[in-house]
Design an enzyme around this catalytic site. Sequence first.
Site, PDB file in Angstrom:
ATOM      1  N   ASP A 287     -12.826   0.882   5.672  1.00 23.57           N
ATOM      2  CA  ASP A 287     -13.150  -0.171   4.696  1.00 23.57           C
ATOM      3  C   ASP A 287     -14.142  -1.172   5.274  1.00 23.57           C
ATOM      4  OD1 ASP A 287      -9.698  -0.061   3.845  1.00 23.57           O
ATOM      5  OD2 ASP A 287     -11.349   0.608   2.560  1.00 23.57           O
TER       6      ASP A 287
ATOM      7  N   GLU B  63     -10.853   8.628   5.988  1.00 19.26           N
ATOM      8  CA  GLU B  63      -9.566   8.073   5.539  1.00 19.26           C
ATOM      9  C   GLU B  63      -8.531   9.155   5.277  1.00 19.26           C
ATOM     10  OE1 GLU B  63      -9.748   5.596   2.030  1.00 19.26           O
ATOM     11  OE2 GLU B  63      -7.595   5.277   2.042  1.00 19.26           O
TER      12      GLU B  63
ATOM     13  N   THR C 258      -9.380   3.428  -4.786  1.00 15.50           N
ATOM     14  CA  THR C 258      -8.721   4.565  -5.447  1.00 15.50           C
ATOM     15  C   THR C 258      -7.845   4.101  -6.610  1.00 15.50           C
ATOM     16  OG1 THR C 258      -8.740   5.909  -3.443  1.00 15.50           O
ATOM     17  CG2 THR C 258      -7.102   6.480  -5.108  1.00 15.50           C
TER      18      THR C 258
ATOM     19  N   ASP D 160     -14.997   6.337   4.076  1.00 16.47           N
ATOM     20  CA  ASP D 160     -14.032   6.129   2.996  1.00 16.47           C
ATOM     21  C   ASP D 160     -14.600   6.835   1.783  1.00 16.47           C
ATOM     22  OD1 ASP D 160     -12.155   3.228   1.758  1.00 16.47           O
ATOM     23  OD2 ASP D 160     -12.280   5.299   1.048  1.00 16.47           O
TER      24      ASP D 160
ATOM     25  N   ILE E 256     -13.502   7.476  -1.296  1.00 12.09           N
ATOM     26  CA  ILE E 256     -13.351   6.677  -2.521  1.00 12.09           C
ATOM     27  C   ILE E 256     -12.680   5.368  -2.114  1.00 12.09           C
ATOM     28  CG2 ILE E 256     -12.291   6.476  -4.799  1.00 12.09           C
ATOM     29  CD1 ILE E 256     -12.401   9.475  -5.119  1.00 12.09           C
ATOM     30  N   ASP E 257     -13.483   4.278  -2.077  1.00 18.15           N
ATOM     31  CA  ASP E 257     -12.878   2.975  -1.803  1.00 18.15           C
ATOM     32  C   ASP E 257     -12.622   2.307  -3.153  1.00 18.15           C
ATOM     33  OD1 ASP E 257     -11.976   0.839  -0.106  1.00 18.15           O
ATOM     34  OD2 ASP E 257     -13.694  -0.272  -0.922  1.00 18.15           O
TER      35      ASP E 257
HETATM   36  O1  LIG Z   1      -7.454   3.101  -0.305  1.00 21.55           O
HETATM   37  P1  LIG Z   1      -8.811   2.666  -0.749  1.00 21.55           P
HETATM   38  O2  LIG Z   1      -8.915   2.565  -2.217  1.00 21.55           O
HETATM   39  O3  LIG Z   1      -9.905   3.466  -0.074  1.00 21.55           O
HETATM   40  O4  LIG Z   1      -9.039   1.218  -0.133  1.00 21.55           O
HETATM   41  C1  LIG Z   1      -8.414   0.067  -0.640  1.00 21.55           C
HETATM   42  C2  LIG Z   1      -9.094  -1.121   0.003  1.00 21.55           C
HETATM   43  O5  LIG Z   1     -10.425  -1.190  -0.459  1.00 21.55           O
HETATM   44  C3  LIG Z   1      -8.402  -2.431  -0.351  1.00 21.55           C
HETATM   45  O6  LIG Z   1      -8.964  -3.465   0.404  1.00 21.55           O
HETATM   46  C4  LIG Z   1      -6.958  -2.381  -0.020  1.00 21.55           C
HETATM   47  O7  LIG Z   1      -6.374  -3.583  -0.401  1.00 21.55           O
HETATM   48  C5  LIG Z   1      -6.297  -1.232  -0.691  1.00 21.55           C
HETATM   49  O8  LIG Z   1      -4.938  -1.200  -0.246  1.00 21.55           O
HETATM   50  C6  LIG Z   1      -6.960   0.107  -0.342  1.00 21.55           C
HETATM   51  O9  LIG Z   1      -6.802   0.359   1.030  1.00 21.55           O
HETATM   52 MG   LIG Z   2     -10.778   1.888   1.166  1.00 21.78          MG
HETATM   53 MG   LIG Z   3     -10.354   5.322   0.133  1.00 24.23          MG
END
Ligand SMILES: O=P([O-])([O-])O[C@@H]1[C@@H](O)[C@H](O)[C@@H](O)[C@H](O)[C@@H]1O
Ligand SMILES: [Mg+2]
Ligand SMILES: [Mg+2]
Length: 282
Positions: free
Chosen positions: A219, A69, A94, A89, A91-92
């Site tokens: 994601d 990412e 964030t 990813d 940190i999913d």
């Molecule tokens: O950016 P991140 O925290 O890795 O990922 C997040 C996603 O898990 C989420 O579905 C989306 O709505 C956020 O905009 C963001 O993209």
């Molecule tokens: Mg993400």
């Molecule tokens: Mg992320």
Amino acid sequence: MGSVEECMDAAVRVARAAGQVVLEAVKQEKHVSTKSTPTDLVTEADRLVEELIISTLRESFPSHRFIGEESCAAGEPCVLTDSPTWIIDPIDGTCNFVHSFPMVAVSIGFAVKKELEFGVIYHCFEETLYTARKGHGAFCNGLRLQVSKEKDVSKALILTEIGAKRDPETLALFLGNMEKLLRAPAHGVRIIGSSTLALCQVAAGAADAYYQFGLHCWDMAAAAIIIREAGGVVMDTSGGPLDLMSRRIVAAASQEVAGFIVQQLKPIGYERDDCGERHAVR
Ligand SMILES: O=P([O-])([O-])O[C@@H]1[C@@H](O)[C@H](O)[C@@H](O)[C@H](O)[C@@H]1O
Ligand SMILES: [Mg+2]
Ligand SMILES: [Mg+2]
């Protein structure tokens, strides 16, 4: 190249190590900046954790390709080829990480010839590991995962995410889609701030469906194979095959619930991750 099993073992090890780094970082001061929109957050921890993951994996698998990412945010190409490719990813969730809201994951998917071979998702706060390998089932901390098999949307708990855009047209479409499902009436709609962990709840049978416009390949990659191997379905929001680079997904415990959701959704446009070529994921 390393066998798929060797790659998956390496993914599990590095996901756990990265998850511990995240858990430590969440207690520290965060340096937050934004990417595509003011709500699309990124921190130094995102970049450091991705660097840890990619450098560790590249040492063992130097010929492999990597889609991360934060590397893509820094300008690296986001193109899925036939080469063995890691889709990461770091940190999913964030935004959750910035607020210390305990729904944060490390997600690592792996594809060969554009086919997902395995997925590993580590829930940093719960120290829970979701894994799946093609043809070998899906697991959570070693216990087999099975979707709910719910076929009736009026008995379904549905998860979604807002995505990064907050312009009036996007918000109207997002809320309109949610209203359609609430009027179905679905038992409920939930937003937890991490698409990978939300998709894991579908695989675990704790929710019955997920849909989103605006998420990315990183994601979806790991979570898509975890849901498939748990007996669920994943598809494009048009009802066609999942296209990992399309920025959209419908996942569900059954074709019936997925089909109902597909019928209700009005599309929300996001630029493809690969900005052009189509990659149907098999
Ligand atoms: O950016 P991140 O925290 O890795 O990922 C997040 C996603 O898990 C989420 O579905 C989306 O709505 C956020 O905009 C963001 O993209
Ligand atoms: Mg993400
Ligand atoms: Mg992320």
